[in-house]
Design an enzyme around this catalytic site. Sequence first.
Site, PDB file in Angstrom:
ATOM      1  N   SER A 161      93.263  21.462  98.755  1.00 25.37           N
ATOM      2  CA  SER A 161      93.704  20.480  97.533  1.00 25.37           C
ATOM      3  C   SER A 161      94.525  21.304  96.777  1.00 25.37           C
ATOM      4  O   SER A 161      94.853  22.374  96.897  1.00 25.37           O
ATOM      5  CB  SER A 161      92.276  20.262  96.625  1.00 25.37           C
ATOM      6  OG  SER A 161      92.774  19.792  95.254  1.00 25.37           O
ATOM      7  N   TYR A 187      86.523  25.337  91.253  1.00 23.12           N
ATOM      8  CA  TYR A 187      86.794  24.450  92.368  1.00 23.12           C
ATOM      9  C   TYR A 187      88.130  24.791  92.851  1.00 23.12           C
ATOM     10  O   TYR A 187      88.218  24.823  94.167  1.00 23.12           O
ATOM     11  CB  TYR A 187      86.930  23.015  91.603  1.00 23.12           C
ATOM     12  CG  TYR A 187      87.414  21.962  92.832  1.00 23.12           C
ATOM     13  CD1 TYR A 187      86.695  21.824  94.079  1.00 23.12           C
ATOM     14  CD2 TYR A 187      88.826  21.346  92.646  1.00 23.12           C
ATOM     15  CE1 TYR A 187      86.960  20.654  94.671  1.00 23.12           C
ATOM     16  CE2 TYR A 187      89.109  20.352  93.494  1.00 23.12           C
ATOM     17  CZ  TYR A 187      88.352  19.926  94.476  1.00 23.12           C
ATOM     18  OH  TYR A 187      88.540  19.211  95.515  1.00 23.12           O
TER      19      TYR A 187
END
Length: 325
Positions: A161, A187
């Site tokens: 990501s 994350y």
Amino acid sequence: MSVSDQVPTQSGFHAKSSGAEVLADIDLAGKTAIVTGGYSGIGLETVRGLAGKGASVIVPVRTPEKAKDALAGVDGNVTTAPMDLADLASVSSFVGDVLNAHMRLDLLINNAGIMACPEARVGPGWESQFGVNHMGHFALTTGLMPLLRKTQGARVVALSSTAHKVSDILWDDINYENSPYDKWQAYGQAKTANALFANALSLRLKDAGGLAFSVHPGGIFTPLQRHLPQEEMIALGWLEENGEPSELAKQGFKTPEQGCSTTLWAATSAKLEGKPGVYCEDADIAAPTDPESPTARYFGVDAHACSDENAERLWEISERFLKAA
């Protein structure tokens, strides 16, 4: 590889290209694929694309009833088997069943993940985002290595990501044992781990003719956001006060069918031959992050996620973590 290897191929696709467009001239008959998280969001669209082109697709499932309903409308040869990335025993069981039942594994799509969730522990005490997004897939992939190495031209795609820009690996405290938990930093670390994993894995598949890549699918509204309250998505600029998608989201976010395109491109494009371990976005190899660009936080790949040294360091740590689990 390094950030200097991040050279776009001029693939002919773009940010809003669909999975169907990417696969238009691809024939996957006789191929076997595994797609984690393959029954929701972009994972479901990835399965639909691969199965529609003739691949036999195996979807590991944590919630069989939900998977059955979601996959009911997918044409092609799709089967499911129980597995939970947070449960190493279930990963091991799934791996054993696949190794016993299949002679080849052409595509492994490590798509499943969790995002910005409350602090939790999985496995022997791993922080949950690192544990599920990276370590669960690390256990799955290394377990399946005999099959991947036996299959000429096998490819592994790890879903990273643009959030990798938020954090490098927290080398001294990966599992937040000595520092306060930060859900977005955690994350970001996990997404950096996914990119580094593909780099190191490519080296280990090279002599067998295999390749691995990481991909940023783009911004997409999927169940991945389930841990984010509406007010946080408003603060991030994703939603308006009334809960509708913001202008930013309308312009920049992709549909799930568009969101699967980079995964499918990385899994099948001939343009990636001889380019092991690269990070891809918008159905092409991503360029290095341009720090001067106003969109630097959204596009490109940072050097820390392309480092051979970091990739090998993380691989060794991951092997150690798995051995101790």
